[in-house]
Design an enzyme around this catalytic site. Sequence first.
Site, PDB file in Angstrom:
ATOM      1  N   LYS A 114     -17.545  -1.234  -5.890  1.00 15.09           N
ATOM      2  CA  LYS A 114     -17.386  -0.048  -6.738  1.00 15.09           C
ATOM      3  C   LYS A 114     -18.657   0.260  -7.514  1.00 15.09           C
ATOM      4  CE  LYS A 114     -12.371  -0.034  -7.381  1.00 15.09           C
ATOM      5  NZ  LYS A 114     -11.258  -0.230  -8.332  1.00 15.09           N
ATOM      6  N   LYS A 197      -7.140   3.336   5.347  1.00 15.89           N
ATOM      7  CA  LYS A 197      -5.925   3.148   4.571  1.00 15.89           C
ATOM      8  C   LYS A 197      -5.556   4.438   3.841  1.00 15.89           C
ATOM      9  CE  LYS A 197      -5.422   1.116   0.438  1.00 15.89           C
ATOM     10  NZ  LYS A 197      -5.226   0.234  -0.706  1.00 15.89           N
ATOM     11  N   LYS A 200      -5.299   7.244  -2.657  1.00 13.47           N
ATOM     12  CA  LYS A 200      -5.454   8.432  -3.500  1.00 13.47           C
ATOM     13  C   LYS A 200      -6.872   8.977  -3.423  1.00 13.47           C
ATOM     14  CE  LYS A 200      -5.975   5.394  -7.468  1.00 13.47           C
ATOM     15  NZ  LYS A 200      -5.252   4.182  -7.072  1.00 13.47           N
TER      16      LYS A 200
HETATM   17  P1  ADP Z   1      -4.909   3.336  -3.806  1.00 13.52           P
HETATM   18  O1  ADP Z   1      -5.430   2.648  -2.569  1.00 13.52           O
HETATM   19  O2  ADP Z   1      -4.356   4.685  -3.542  1.00 13.52           O
HETATM   20  O3  ADP Z   1      -5.932   3.287  -4.906  1.00 13.52           O
HETATM   21  P2  ADP Z   1      -3.744   1.162  -5.198  1.00 13.52           P
HETATM   22  O4  ADP Z   1      -4.877   0.327  -4.747  1.00 13.52           O
HETATM   23  O5  ADP Z   1      -3.700   1.584  -6.622  1.00 13.52           O
HETATM   24  O6  ADP Z   1      -3.674   2.457  -4.283  1.00 13.52           O
HETATM   25  O7  ADP Z   1      -2.413   0.422  -4.777  1.00 13.52           O
HETATM   26  C1  ADP Z   1      -1.276   0.291  -5.581  1.00 13.52           C
HETATM   27  C2  ADP Z   1      -0.215  -0.437  -4.768  1.00 13.52           C
HETATM   28  O8  ADP Z   1       0.148   0.300  -3.609  1.00 13.52           O
HETATM   29  C3  ADP Z   1      -0.642  -1.810  -4.257  1.00 13.52           C
HETATM   30  O9  ADP Z   1       0.490  -2.667  -4.327  1.00 13.52           O
HETATM   31  C4  ADP Z   1      -1.009  -1.558  -2.812  1.00 13.52           C
HETATM   32  O10 ADP Z   1      -0.821  -2.694  -2.019  1.00 13.52           O
HETATM   33  C5  ADP Z   1      -0.060  -0.453  -2.426  1.00 13.52           C
HETATM   34  N1  ADP Z   1      -0.717   0.417  -1.444  1.00 13.52           N
HETATM   35  C6  ADP Z   1      -1.717   1.292  -1.699  1.00 13.52           C
HETATM   36  N2  ADP Z   1      -2.095   1.941  -0.607  1.00 13.52           N
HETATM   37  C7  ADP Z   1      -1.316   1.464   0.399  1.00 13.52           C
HETATM   38  C8  ADP Z   1      -1.224   1.741   1.804  1.00 13.52           C
HETATM   39  N3  ADP Z   1      -2.015   2.638   2.366  1.00 13.52           N
HETATM   40  N4  ADP Z   1      -0.301   1.068   2.535  1.00 13.52           N
HETATM   41  C9  ADP Z   1       0.510   0.159   1.961  1.00 13.52           C
HETATM   42  N5  ADP Z   1       0.475  -0.144   0.646  1.00 13.52           N
HETATM   43  C10 ADP Z   1      -0.425   0.490  -0.131  1.00 13.52           C
HETATM   44 NA    NA Z   2      -7.319   1.013  -4.759  1.00 10.65          NA
END
Ligand code: ADP
Ligand code: NA
Length: 330
Positions: A114, A197, A200
């Site tokens: 990051k 993946k 957001k």
């Molecule tokens: P982002 O990747 O959108 O920033 P976060 O890292 O904040 O999301 O993830 C919050 C929760 O959601 C975690 O428990 C993560 O494992 C789950 N999560 C996020 N994106 C995915 C995905 N594409 N598939 C499955 N689980 C996800």
């Molecule tokens: Na994330």
Amino acid sequence: DARPLLFSGMQPSSDSLHLGNYIGALLNWVAMQRDFDAYYCVVDLHSITVAQDPKELRANTRQTAAQYIAAGIDPSECTLFIQSQVPAHAELAWVLGSITGFGEAGRMTQFKDKSAKQGSDATSVGLFTYPVLMAADILLYGTEQVPVGEDQRQHLELTRTLAQRFNSRFGDTFVVPEAYIPKESAKIYDLANPTAKMSKSAASPAGLVNIMDDPKVTAKKIKSAVTDADREVRFDPENKAGISNLLSIYSSLSGRTITALEQEYDGRGYGDLKKDLAEVVVDTLSPVRTRTLELLEDPAELDRLLAVGADKATATAEKTLATVYDRIGF
Ligand code: ADP
Ligand code: NA
């Protein structure tokens, strides 16, 4: 409470959680709230490690909590709260930061990634110490099991190291937590770019299905998902990332096996699969969206639920913090 303790949280970093959060986190949380003494948190302290708009953060925090409840998190079955309403998180993070090596924190690969993207002046010290706050989140409650994805493994390892270090310096205080791998929780990929993946921070909004999207928009995103040129509905993430992603979403939301789905769509076009899946996704997410909007219409009731959660969390957290303060000489 004889059930094993579990802590998990998500950041209120936008006005909507997405389908990846729903399948990868919320569905598991709902399934686990009965078997675990679960603490589910909206981790707003973590959110300010990157620049935020105060009005948006406040709204997103409430909307994230509302989405937890709307997805089936039951505030009478678990402890649902907002991190900044429990000051012990920040207080324990300070103590733990004081037993964390600078080099040790500097080896966290997520921080390195990051900060490399942002440049060092745009990177806050808070982002650097983020894993220490995460350790405080977990250790305050005597958490035994932490559901973690691959990206949080190193942070959980640091949490374990800090717990063991504190215990050996100051006497047995913290439970050393274990990683809990939720069984067969699917990873969801970006619909427009199915090797990335779903996140957001997606490159294009077309790939990201949000809980708070209009159902018509959701259906359109599913129907426009990137697939491949042949017409075979087969689960093969390496060669058929798009179709495989659609199959895992379908399977996660319907409870049907991938094999059963492959058979059902054998010899039919992708259009049929997408049309049916769009219906499944809309039928799942649109009640969550509707319920979220209802909860937001009664702010006093939402605040009441969150205050109950904050009180419960504070009672547990303050006990741990009092022991910690005593042990370190305060
Ligand atoms: P982002 O990747 O959108 O920033 P976060 O890292 O904040 O999301 O993830 C919050 C929760 O959601 C975690 O428990 C993560 O494992 C789950 N999560 C996020 N994106 C995915 C995905 N594409 N598939 C499955 N689980 C996800
Ligand atoms: Na994330």
